[in-house]
Scaffold this motif. Structure first.
Motif, PDB file in Angstrom:
ATOM      1  N   ASP A 127       0.817  -1.212   0.000  1.00  0.00           N
ATOM      2  CA  ASP A 127       0.000   0.000   0.000  1.00  0.00           C
ATOM      3  C   ASP A 127       0.856   1.269   0.000  1.00  0.00           C
ATOM      4  O   ASP A 127       0.563   2.217  -0.719  1.00  0.00           O
ATOM      5  N   THR A 128       1.883   1.295   0.850  1.00  0.00           N
ATOM      6  CA  THR A 128       2.784   2.456   0.879  1.00  0.00           C
ATOM      7  C   THR A 128       4.217   1.949   0.895  1.00  0.00           C
ATOM      8  O   THR A 128       4.511   0.880   1.451  1.00  0.00           O
ATOM      9  N   LEU A 129       5.108   2.733   0.295  1.00  0.00           N
ATOM     10  CA  LEU A 129       6.518   2.369   0.264  1.00  0.00           C
ATOM     11  C   LEU A 129       7.347   3.621   0.528  1.00  0.00           C
ATOM     12  O   LEU A 129       7.175   4.642  -0.141  1.00  0.00           O
ATOM     13  N   ASP A 130       8.227   3.552   1.533  1.00  0.00           N
ATOM     14  CA  ASP A 130       9.157   4.638   1.828  1.00  0.00           C
ATOM     15  C   ASP A 130      10.579   4.114   1.696  1.00  0.00           C
ATOM     16  O   ASP A 130      10.924   3.078   2.275  1.00  0.00           O
ATOM     17  N   ILE A 131      11.395   4.836   0.937  1.00  0.00           N
ATOM     18  CA  ILE A 131      12.813   4.513   0.789  1.00  0.00           C
ATOM     19  C   ILE A 131      13.585   5.480   1.679  1.00  0.00           C
ATOM     20  O   ILE A 131      13.420   6.701   1.569  1.00  0.00           O
ATOM     21  N   LEU A 132      14.413   4.945   2.578  1.00  0.00           N
ATOM     22  CA  LEU A 132      15.151   5.753   3.550  1.00  0.00           C
ATOM     23  C   LEU A 132      16.655   5.592   3.307  1.00  0.00           C
ATOM     24  O   LEU A 132      17.181   4.480   3.416  1.00  0.00           O
ATOM     25  N   THR A 277       4.241  -0.960   3.811  1.00  0.00           N
ATOM     26  CA  THR A 277       3.038  -1.384   4.523  1.00  0.00           C
ATOM     27  C   THR A 277       2.113  -2.056   3.522  1.00  0.00           C
ATOM     28  O   THR A 277       2.133  -1.738   2.328  1.00  0.00           O
ATOM     29  N   GLY A 278       1.313  -2.993   4.007  1.00  0.00           N
ATOM     30  CA  GLY A 278       0.397  -3.685   3.106  1.00  0.00           C
ATOM     31  C   GLY A 278      -0.318  -4.818   3.801  1.00  0.00           C
ATOM     32  O   GLY A 278      -0.559  -4.760   5.022  1.00  0.00           O
ATOM     33  N   GLU A 279      -0.592  -5.867   3.038  1.00  0.00           N
ATOM     34  CA  GLU A 279      -1.405  -6.958   3.563  1.00  0.00           C
ATOM     35  C   GLU A 279      -0.815  -8.297   3.165  1.00  0.00           C
ATOM     36  O   GLU A 279      -0.331  -8.463   2.035  1.00  0.00           O
ATOM     37  N   LYS A 280      -0.809  -9.240   4.103  1.00  0.00           N
ATOM     38  CA  LYS A 280      -0.373 -10.607   3.848  1.00  0.00           C
ATOM     39  C   LYS A 280      -1.392 -11.562   4.451  1.00  0.00           C
ATOM     40  O   LYS A 280      -1.667 -11.503   5.652  1.00  0.00           O
ATOM     41  N   ASP A 281      -1.985 -12.395   3.602  1.00  0.00           N
ATOM     42  CA  ASP A 281      -3.012 -13.355   4.052  1.00  0.00           C
ATOM     43  C   ASP A 281      -4.127 -12.662   4.836  1.00  0.00           C
ATOM     44  O   ASP A 281      -4.589 -13.150   5.877  1.00  0.00           O
ATOM     45  N   GLY A 282      -4.517 -11.478   4.353  1.00  0.00           N
ATOM     46  CA  GLY A 282      -5.621 -10.747   4.960  1.00  0.00           C
ATOM     47  C   GLY A 282      -5.267  -9.966   6.207  1.00  0.00           C
ATOM     48  O   GLY A 282      -6.138  -9.328   6.818  1.00  0.00           O
TER      49      GLY A 282
END
Length: 355
Positions: A127-132, A277-282
């Protein structure tokens, strides 16, 4: 050529391997083609300036050789780096049966592979990706750049830009900051910036709602940068000085310490990674994939500080995967299009272990 000879001497001393050097104008396609045809390499690895990408790609097409670089094309007269010029070579490389791999450095490069690995193994949906990108190194100079000053300053002074909800959001350069506690470095201020992998990530991962890039800068660096900007020293516009034309940022480059001279005196570590951030297996999940590299350890091994090391190792890995056939294709490819697993495996084996 003296820089190439110094590298060759270092390689000979450390490994016993002989490296041949040659000198040419990489903007001269015919000369570059002739050198490629004389050497007959299996792959051309372009570590020159981003301005020269297209000329070297033209030479590779003329000589019938695969191509790899670490940074995307940028016109000399405009501080604008984007992939459109190189993506336009897709059909020509495909028709020639050749492969061009773009951006096999750390960022871009490893950061894109981190994202691809995250999508393949850790999250069903990002959902979101931040590169640091944190360089916690200290070289003792009040102001210096860890890689080509001209490229570095053009990048840092460009407007910030990030991807959100299907469109680019722009803002003033270095206007948005956050404090972040980087492992083995400590708390640092990081600033929202535009960086080229945002463009390829947005293209190959349209599901990601927001993609941002952050880089740390110390207060001394920013103070000097502000003054240099205010007096016009970071300008890329030609001006007359004592009867001859100069470009201020090129003059400034001549005044600053040579990046390669920083190796013996730089202490501390780099910490570069991606937070997804996101989702894995709901289930909602967040994963932070990162590498920490020690400046002094990098110098002891190769005679170069960690910023050079973290760019050089991924270039070597991308080249190795192309030469062994683990990564292959016809056309122009970004890192996100390749299988991340062999690259991630080689990072652990060749000095850039990740967690």
């Amino acid at each position: 050529r003296s820089k190439c000879d110094a590298i060759a001497a270092s390689v000979k001393q450390r490994t016993g391997v002989d490296v041949r050097t040659a000198e040419l104008d990489a903007d001269d396609v015919a000369a570059t083609t002739a050198l490629i045809e004389e050497v007959k390499p299996g792959l051309v690895v372009n570590l020159a300036l981003p301005y020269q990408d297209l000329s070297i790609m033209d030479a590779c097409l003329a000589a019938g050789v695969n191509y790899l670089d670490t940074a995307n094309y940028e016109p000399r007269d405009e501080a604008k780096f984007e992939y459109k010029w190189q993506w336009a070579y897709q059909e020509r490389f495909k028709e020639a049966g050749l492969m061009a791999l773009l951006g096999s450095g750390f960022d871009p490069g490893v950061t894109s592979v981190f994202a691809t690995y995250t999508k393949k193994h850790l999250l069903d949906r990002i959902d979101t990706l931040d590169i640091l990108d944190c360089n916690g190194g200290d070289h003792g100079h009040p102001f210096a750049t860890n890689f080509n000053p001209e490229i570095n300053l053009r990048e840092v002074t460009a407007p910030s830009r990030h991807w959100e909800n299907g469109q680019w959001v722009e803002g003033p350069a270095l206007a948005h900051k956050q404090a972040f506690d980087f492992a083995e470095v400590g708390v640092r201020n990081m600033y929202l910036m535009y960086h080229e992998e945002l463009e390829s990530l947005a293209k190959f991962y349209p599901e990601i709602k927001r993609i941002r890039f952050w880089m740390t800068f110390g207060d001394s660096y920013l103070k000097h940068l502000e003054v240099l900007e205010n007096i016009g020293m970071t300008s890329i516009e030609p001006m007359q000085f004592q009867g001859r034309e100069i470009i201020p940022i090129e003059f400034l480059k001549a005044l600053l310490p040579e990046p390669s001279s920083l190796g013996p005196i730089t202490k501390g570590k780099t910490n570069i990674g991606t937070i997804a951030t996101g989702e894995k297996d709901g289930v909602a999940k967040t994963f932070y994939v990162k590498n920490i590299c020690d400046h002094e350890a990098a110098y002891a091994e190769t005679g170069n500080q960690a910023v050079s090391y973290t760019t050089g190792v991924p270039a070597m890995i991308g080249a190795a995967l192309m030469l062994t056939g683990a990564w292959k294709g016809e056309g122009v490819f970004n890192m996100e299009q390749m299988d991340p697993d062999p690259f991630m495996d080689m990072l652990n084996k060749h000095g850039l272990p990740w967690t």
